[in-house]
Design a protein around this motif. Structure first.
Motif, PDB file in Angstrom:
ATOM      1  N   GLY A 169       2.177  12.708  -9.372  1.00 16.94           N
ATOM      2  CA  GLY A 169       1.188  13.772  -9.348  1.00 16.94           C
ATOM      3  C   GLY A 169      -0.179  13.284  -9.780  1.00 16.94           C
ATOM      4  O   GLY A 169      -1.005  14.067 -10.266  1.00 16.94           O
ATOM      5  N   ALA A 170      -0.429  11.983  -9.574  1.00 14.85           N
ATOM      6  CA  ALA A 170      -1.710  11.371  -9.936  1.00 14.85           C
ATOM      7  C   ALA A 170      -2.664  11.435  -8.747  1.00 14.85           C
ATOM      8  O   ALA A 170      -2.310  11.913  -7.664  1.00 14.85           O
ATOM      9  CB  ALA A 170      -1.485   9.928 -10.365  1.00 14.85           C
ATOM     10  N   GLN A 171      -3.878  10.936  -8.961  1.00 13.12           N
ATOM     11  CA  GLN A 171      -4.884  10.877  -7.915  1.00 13.12           C
ATOM     12  C   GLN A 171      -5.427   9.461  -7.800  1.00 13.12           C
ATOM     13  O   GLN A 171      -5.721   8.825  -8.814  1.00 13.12           O
ATOM     14  CB  GLN A 171      -6.047  11.836  -8.220  1.00 13.12           C
ATOM     15  CG  GLN A 171      -5.656  13.285  -8.316  1.00 13.12           C
ATOM     16  CD  GLN A 171      -5.235  13.870  -6.983  1.00 13.12           C
ATOM     17  OE1 GLN A 171      -5.782  13.522  -5.937  1.00 13.12           O
ATOM     18  NE2 GLN A 171      -4.262  14.771  -7.010  1.00 13.12           N
ATOM     19  N   SER A 172      -5.556   8.971  -6.574  1.00 13.88           N
ATOM     20  CA  SER A 172      -6.182   7.676  -6.358  1.00 13.88           C
ATOM     21  C   SER A 172      -7.686   7.782  -6.575  1.00 13.88           C
ATOM     22  O   SER A 172      -8.327   8.725  -6.093  1.00 13.88           O
ATOM     23  CB  SER A 172      -5.908   7.184  -4.936  1.00 13.88           C
ATOM     24  OG  SER A 172      -6.723   6.058  -4.632  1.00 13.88           O
ATOM     25  N   CYS A 173      -8.250   6.824  -7.288  1.00 18.44           N
ATOM     26  CA  CYS A 173      -9.712   6.769  -7.447  1.00 18.44           C
ATOM     27  C   CYS A 173     -10.385   6.130  -6.241  1.00 18.44           C
ATOM     28  O   CYS A 173     -11.618   6.189  -6.122  1.00 18.44           O
ATOM     29  CB  CYS A 173     -10.070   5.986  -8.707  1.00 18.44           C
ATOM     30  SG  CYS A 173      -9.566   6.782 -10.230  1.00 18.44           S
ATOM     31  N   TYR A 174      -9.600   5.500  -5.375  1.00 18.55           N
ATOM     32  CA  TYR A 174     -10.167   4.774  -4.245  1.00 18.55           C
ATOM     33  C   TYR A 174     -10.289   5.630  -2.987  1.00 18.55           C
ATOM     34  O   TYR A 174     -11.202   5.441  -2.194  1.00 18.55           O
ATOM     35  CB  TYR A 174      -9.319   3.544  -3.922  1.00 18.55           C
ATOM     36  CG  TYR A 174      -9.307   2.479  -4.985  1.00 18.55           C
ATOM     37  CD1 TYR A 174     -10.335   2.370  -5.907  1.00 18.55           C
ATOM     38  CD2 TYR A 174      -8.247   1.570  -5.068  1.00 18.55           C
ATOM     39  CE1 TYR A 174     -10.312   1.393  -6.879  1.00 18.55           C
ATOM     40  CE2 TYR A 174      -8.227   0.589  -6.035  1.00 18.55           C
ATOM     41  CZ  TYR A 174      -9.247   0.503  -6.941  1.00 18.55           C
ATOM     42  OH  TYR A 174      -9.233  -0.471  -7.907  1.00 18.55           O
ATOM     43  N   GLU A 232       0.835  -1.208   0.000  1.00 17.99           N
ATOM     44  CA  GLU A 232       0.000   0.000   0.000  1.00 17.99           C
ATOM     45  C   GLU A 232       0.870   1.258   0.000  1.00 17.99           C
ATOM     46  O   GLU A 232       0.633   2.194  -0.788  1.00 17.99           O
ATOM     47  CB  GLU A 232      -0.919  -0.014   1.224  1.00 17.99           C
ATOM     48  CG  GLU A 232      -1.488   1.325   1.644  1.00 17.99           C
ATOM     49  CD  GLU A 232      -2.692   1.795   0.833  1.00 17.99           C
ATOM     50  OE1 GLU A 232      -3.063   2.970   0.951  1.00 17.99           O
ATOM     51  OE2 GLU A 232      -3.248   0.963   0.078  1.00 17.99           O
ATOM     52  N   HIS A 233       1.892   1.288   0.844  1.00 11.75           N
ATOM     53  CA  HIS A 233       2.744   2.472   0.944  1.00 11.75           C
ATOM     54  C   HIS A 233       3.549   2.677  -0.328  1.00 11.75           C
ATOM     55  O   HIS A 233       3.795   3.819  -0.751  1.00 11.75           O
ATOM     56  CB  HIS A 233       3.666   2.359   2.157  1.00 11.75           C
ATOM     57  CG  HIS A 233       2.930   2.442   3.451  1.00 11.75           C
ATOM     58  ND1 HIS A 233       3.338   1.790   4.593  1.00 11.75           N
ATOM     59  CD2 HIS A 233       1.784   3.077   3.786  1.00 11.75           C
ATOM     60  CE1 HIS A 233       2.482   2.033   5.576  1.00 11.75           C
ATOM     61  NE2 HIS A 233       1.538   2.807   5.106  1.00 11.75           N
ATOM     62  N   HIS A 234       3.962   1.586  -0.962  1.00  8.34           N
ATOM     63  CA  HIS A 234       4.672   1.702  -2.235  1.00  8.34           C
ATOM     64  C   HIS A 234       3.795   2.396  -3.277  1.00  8.34           C
ATOM     65  O   HIS A 234       4.254   3.298  -3.993  1.00  8.34           O
ATOM     66  CB  HIS A 234       5.089   0.322  -2.739  1.00  8.34           C
ATOM     67  CG  HIS A 234       5.770   0.348  -4.071  1.00  8.34           C
ATOM     68  ND1 HIS A 234       7.115   0.621  -4.205  1.00  8.34           N
ATOM     69  CD2 HIS A 234       5.297   0.163  -5.337  1.00  8.34           C
ATOM     70  CE1 HIS A 234       7.449   0.591  -5.492  1.00  8.34           C
ATOM     71  NE2 HIS A 234       6.360   0.323  -6.199  1.00  8.34           N
ATOM     72  N   VAL A 235       2.532   1.994  -3.346  1.00 10.10           N
ATOM     73  CA  VAL A 235       1.623   2.588  -4.322  1.00 10.10           C
ATOM     74  C   VAL A 235       1.358   4.058  -3.983  1.00 10.10           C
ATOM     75  O   VAL A 235       1.316   4.916  -4.875  1.00 10.10           O
ATOM     76  CB  VAL A 235       0.309   1.788  -4.401  1.00 10.10           C
ATOM     77  CG1 VAL A 235      -0.648   2.422  -5.413  1.00 10.10           C
ATOM     78  CG2 VAL A 235       0.583   0.340  -4.790  1.00 10.10           C
ATOM     79  N   ILE A 252       2.078   7.099  -6.626  1.00  9.28           N
ATOM     80  CA  ILE A 252       1.019   8.026  -7.033  1.00  9.28           C
ATOM     81  C   ILE A 252       1.420   9.469  -6.724  1.00  9.28           C
ATOM     82  O   ILE A 252       1.237  10.370  -7.552  1.00  9.28           O
ATOM     83  CB  ILE A 252      -0.308   7.661  -6.335  1.00  9.28           C
ATOM     84  CG1 ILE A 252      -0.869   6.357  -6.922  1.00  9.28           C
ATOM     85  CG2 ILE A 252      -1.331   8.790  -6.478  1.00  9.28           C
ATOM     86  CD1 ILE A 252      -2.088   5.834  -6.197  1.00  9.28           C
ATOM     87  N   ARG A 253       1.990   9.688  -5.557  1.00 12.34           N
ATOM     88  CA  ARG A 253       2.411  11.032  -5.174  1.00 12.34           C
ATOM     89  C   ARG A 253       3.521  11.540  -6.092  1.00 12.34           C
ATOM     90  O   ARG A 253       3.486  12.688  -6.544  1.00 12.34           O
ATOM     91  CB  ARG A 253       2.889  11.038  -3.724  1.00 12.34           C
ATOM     92  CG  ARG A 253       3.273  12.438  -3.221  1.00 12.34           C
ATOM     93  CD  ARG A 253       3.706  12.440  -1.776  1.00 12.34           C
ATOM     94  NE  ARG A 253       4.920  11.637  -1.567  1.00 12.34           N
ATOM     95  CZ  ARG A 253       4.928  10.464  -0.963  1.00 12.34           C
ATOM     96  NH1 ARG A 253       3.805   9.939  -0.497  1.00 12.34           N
ATOM     97  NH2 ARG A 253       6.059   9.799  -0.814  1.00 12.34           N
ATOM     98  N   GLU A 289      -6.319   8.281 -11.495  1.00 10.50           N
ATOM     99  CA  GLU A 289      -6.642   9.369 -12.418  1.00 10.50           C
ATOM    100  C   GLU A 289      -5.406  10.223 -12.659  1.00 10.50           C
ATOM    101  O   GLU A 289      -4.716  10.607 -11.712  1.00 10.50           O
ATOM    102  CB  GLU A 289      -7.757  10.242 -11.841  1.00 10.50           C
ATOM    103  CG  GLU A 289      -8.083  11.466 -12.679  1.00 10.50           C
ATOM    104  CD  GLU A 289      -8.984  12.439 -11.945  1.00 10.50           C
ATOM    105  OE1 GLU A 289      -8.750  13.658 -12.064  1.00 10.50           O
ATOM    106  OE2 GLU A 289      -9.900  11.973 -11.231  1.00 10.50           O
ATOM    107  N   ILE A 290      -5.125  10.506 -13.923  1.00 10.82           N
ATOM    108  CA  ILE A 290      -4.047  11.417 -14.293  1.00 10.82           C
ATOM    109  C   ILE A 290      -4.614  12.445 -15.262  1.00 10.82           C
ATOM    110  O   ILE A 290      -5.185  12.076 -16.305  1.00 10.82           O
ATOM    111  CB  ILE A 290      -2.857  10.675 -14.941  1.00 10.82           C
ATOM    112  CG1 ILE A 290      -2.213   9.706 -13.940  1.00 10.82           C
ATOM    113  CG2 ILE A 290      -1.813  11.672 -15.453  1.00 10.82           C
ATOM    114  CD1 ILE A 290      -1.080   8.876 -14.518  1.00 10.82           C
ATOM    115  N   ASP A 291      -4.487  13.704 -14.904  1.00 15.80           N
ATOM    116  CA  ASP A 291      -4.952  14.795 -15.755  1.00 15.80           C
ATOM    117  C   ASP A 291      -6.405  14.615 -16.191  1.00 15.80           C
ATOM    118  O   ASP A 291      -6.776  14.908 -17.332  1.00 15.80           O
ATOM    119  CB  ASP A 291      -4.053  14.938 -16.991  1.00 15.80           C
ATOM    120  CG  ASP A 291      -2.627  15.325 -16.622  1.00 15.80           C
ATOM    121  OD1 ASP A 291      -2.441  16.000 -15.597  1.00 15.80           O
ATOM    122  OD2 ASP A 291      -1.701  14.923 -17.356  1.00 15.80           O
ATOM    123  N   GLY A 292      -7.221  14.128 -15.261  1.00 15.15           N
ATOM    124  CA  GLY A 292      -8.647  14.040 -15.514  1.00 15.15           C
ATOM    125  C   GLY A 292      -9.118  12.761 -16.176  1.00 15.15           C
ATOM    126  O   GLY A 292     -10.326  12.617 -16.436  1.00 15.15           O
TER     127      GLY A 292
END
Length: 264
Positions: free
Chosen positions: A52-57, A41-44, A48-49, A104-107
């Motif tokens: 500069g992405a966003q988690s959908c969860y 979990e921490h690796h993911v 993501i950070r 999510e990346i850039d929408g």
């Protein structure tokens, strides 16, 4: 309502999909005997950070869950197959681990899942994982303009039936694009030639998942983790695809596994 994507929008989804594919490949190498699910979990979270992405969860709170979900990946072990909450658990030899990730990346969103076997694989577990992978391939092959949604569902069902695995229809695939869950629903069981007509520009997450001996499910007390009702082992394979004029395009295609890997 189904939103058809342009070729340019599909390419943006593929950017997200390739990021997800890379993470799932990394996790397949990291998930060894003695590794804690929380380390995965921490690796993911870090990946993501960094992107500069966003988690959908994160903060996801659908009607079927005990929301909000406060993790960035679903990790399900053995008889758990969907929506598994990462928790303090050390992977053991022979564990069947399903990893499901939506970002999510850039929408633009993509969603993918894979099941790996930790350490020494049992033949019956390899067979189960292989069935979900073959069912996914069959469903993707049927995802062509002019076909019907039932053609995808029937192709997945045919593989499961051939292996002798029952099929649950409560959870299946789905549309996606700007959000993680959009219309239409994609069942893992259906009738060829029936249902919604497939069109170029549709983007779908196909996700066959099977339990070895039951089509019934139960929820853990955490309100999220879904298990086979009889405790039999499970597996889950998922890709995000786009339907194009020339056929299906896999947006979350992973790198080939290592030749000496024991992972499915």
């Amino acid at each position: 309502m189904i939103e058809l994507k342009s070729p340019a929008e599909i390419e943006r989804m593929r950017t997200t999909g390739q990021f997800i594919a890379g993470i799932l490949s990394e996790l397949g190498e990291i998930a060894e005997v003695g590794v804690n699910l929380l380390d995965l979990e921490h690796h993911v979270r870090n990946r993501i950070r960094e992107r500069g992405a966003q988690s959908c969860y994160w903060d996801y709170a659908p009607s079927f869950g005990e929301g909000p979900f406060r993790n960035v990946i679903c990790l399900s072990v053995n008889d758990a197959v969907l929506h598994g909450l990462p928790h303090d658990y050390l992977l053991a030899d022979g564990d069947v681990l399903t990893m499901d990730l939506a970002v999510e990346i850039d929408g633009w969103v993509a969603d993918s899942a894979r099941t790996v076997i930790v350490g020494t694989p049992a033949d019956e577990d390899l067979r189960l994982v292989r069935a979900t992978e073959e069912a996914l391939e069959a469903g993707i092959e049927a995802a062509r303009p002019g076909n019907r949604m039932g053609d995808i569902s029937a192709a997945i069902e045919a593989v499961a039936t051939g292996y002798g695995y029952p099929i649950n229809t409560e959870f299946g695939g789905h549309g996606l694009g700007r959000t993680m869950h959009e219309d239409p629903h994609v069942s893992n069981k259906g009738l060829a030639g029936r249902g919604l007509k497939l069109r170029a520009g549709m983007t779908l997450a196909l996700e066959p998942w099977f339990a070895r001996t039951t089509d019934r499910i139960v929820f853990d007390p955490d309100g999220w983790t879904i298990r086979s009702a009889d405790g039999s082992r499970t597996a889950h394979s998922e890709h995000t695809i786009a339907i194009t004029e020339t056929g299906p395009l896999i947006l979350t295609q992973r790198l080939p596994r290592l030749a000496n890997s024991t992972q499915a």
